[in-house]
Design a protein around this motif. Structure first.
Motif, PDB file in Angstrom:
ATOM      1  N   ALA A   8       0.829  -1.204   0.000  1.00  0.00           N
ATOM      2  CA  ALA A   8       0.000   0.000   0.000  1.00  0.00           C
ATOM      3  C   ALA A   8       0.868   1.261   0.000  1.00  0.00           C
ATOM      4  N   VAL A   9       1.935   1.242   0.790  1.00  0.00           N
ATOM      5  CA  VAL A   9       2.849   2.384   0.816  1.00  0.00           C
ATOM      6  C   VAL A   9       3.526   2.556  -0.539  1.00  0.00           C
ATOM      7  N   LEU A  13       3.043   5.877  -2.837  1.00  0.00           N
ATOM      8  CA  LEU A  13       4.199   6.651  -3.269  1.00  0.00           C
ATOM      9  C   LEU A  13       4.271   6.730  -4.790  1.00  0.00           C
ATOM     10  N   MET A  14       3.893   5.647  -5.464  1.00  0.00           N
ATOM     11  CA  MET A  14       3.863   5.648  -6.925  1.00  0.00           C
ATOM     12  C   MET A  14       2.849   6.663  -7.443  1.00  0.00           C
ATOM     13  N   VAL A  15       1.666   6.697  -6.843  1.00  0.00           N
ATOM     14  CA  VAL A  15       0.629   7.648  -7.254  1.00  0.00           C
ATOM     15  C   VAL A  15       1.076   9.082  -6.977  1.00  0.00           C
ATOM     16  N   ALA A  16       1.668   9.316  -5.815  1.00  0.00           N
ATOM     17  CA  ALA A  16       2.132  10.663  -5.476  1.00  0.00           C
ATOM     18  C   ALA A  16       3.227  11.129  -6.437  1.00  0.00           C
ATOM     19  N   THR A  17       4.142  10.236  -6.783  1.00  0.00           N
ATOM     20  CA  THR A  17       5.199  10.584  -7.737  1.00  0.00           C
ATOM     21  C   THR A  17       4.619  10.870  -9.102  1.00  0.00           C
ATOM     22  N   ILE A  19       1.594  11.965  -9.856  1.00  0.00           N
ATOM     23  CA  ILE A  19       0.872  13.241  -9.828  1.00  0.00           C
ATOM     24  C   ILE A  19       1.855  14.411  -9.805  1.00  0.00           C
ATOM     25  N   ALA A  20       2.893  14.307  -8.987  1.00  0.00           N
ATOM     26  CA  ALA A  20       3.853  15.401  -8.871  1.00  0.00           C
ATOM     27  C   ALA A  20       4.613  15.627 -10.174  1.00  0.00           C
ATOM     28  N   ARG A  21       4.977  14.551 -10.854  1.00  0.00           N
ATOM     29  CA  ARG A  21       5.787  14.691 -12.069  1.00  0.00           C
ATOM     30  C   ARG A  21       4.965  14.992 -13.303  1.00  0.00           C
ATOM     31  N   SER A  22       3.709  14.622 -13.321  1.00  0.00           N
ATOM     32  CA  SER A  22       2.909  14.827 -14.527  1.00  0.00           C
ATOM     33  C   SER A  22       1.913  15.964 -14.391  1.00  0.00           C
ATOM     34  N   GLY A  23       1.935  16.674 -13.280  1.00  0.00           N
ATOM     35  CA  GLY A  23       0.964  17.742 -13.058  1.00  0.00           C
ATOM     36  C   GLY A  23       0.983  18.801 -14.135  1.00  0.00           C
ATOM     37  N   PHE A  24       2.162  19.334 -14.451  1.00  0.00           N
ATOM     38  CA  PHE A  24       2.238  20.371 -15.476  1.00  0.00           C
ATOM     39  C   PHE A  24       1.951  19.798 -16.861  1.00  0.00           C
TER      40      PHE A  24
END
Length: 107
Positions: A8-9, A13-17, A19-24
């Motif tokens: 789960a962790v 972390l995969m989802v957070a990464t 979102i952070a990298r593909s946001g722009f």
């Protein structure tokens, strides 16, 4: 920590990464950064490099070492001077590594 908690962790972390990298990239041109932020972001790579290199030059085994016996510090200082004269990054890397090797081996 059980196996499912570890997975789960990892997933979170995969989802957070992602979102952070593909946001722009996902938002495209709909988001316009202010010119001041764009100007500040120009210095981000240099700051990140300095944050990695400077502690390595100044620390030895986690303890500050700014003595004349620190080969990394001498190599870094000489490589900086070399770059200021030559303005060639690849030559500076080779020069710095050659100086570091020379000092470390005590030739």
């Amino acid at each position: 920590m059980s196996d499912w908690e570890v997975w789960a962790v990892i997933f979170l972390l995969m989802v957070a990464t992602f979102i952070a990298r593909s946001g722009f990239w996902l938002l495209g041109h709909r988001v316009q950064l202010p010119p001041r932020v764009q100007e500040a972001l120009r210095y981000a790579p240099a700051c990140a490099l300095a944050a990695i290199v400077v502690p390595d030059l100044l620390l030895s085994g986690g303890v500050p070492d700014v003595s004349s016996h620190n080969p990394k510090l001498w190599a870094g200082l000489l490589a900086t001077a070399f770059f200021l004269v030559r303005r060639n990054m690849l030559q500076t890397i080779f020069f710095g590594m050659a100086v570091f090797t020379y000092i470390r081996l005590g030739l």
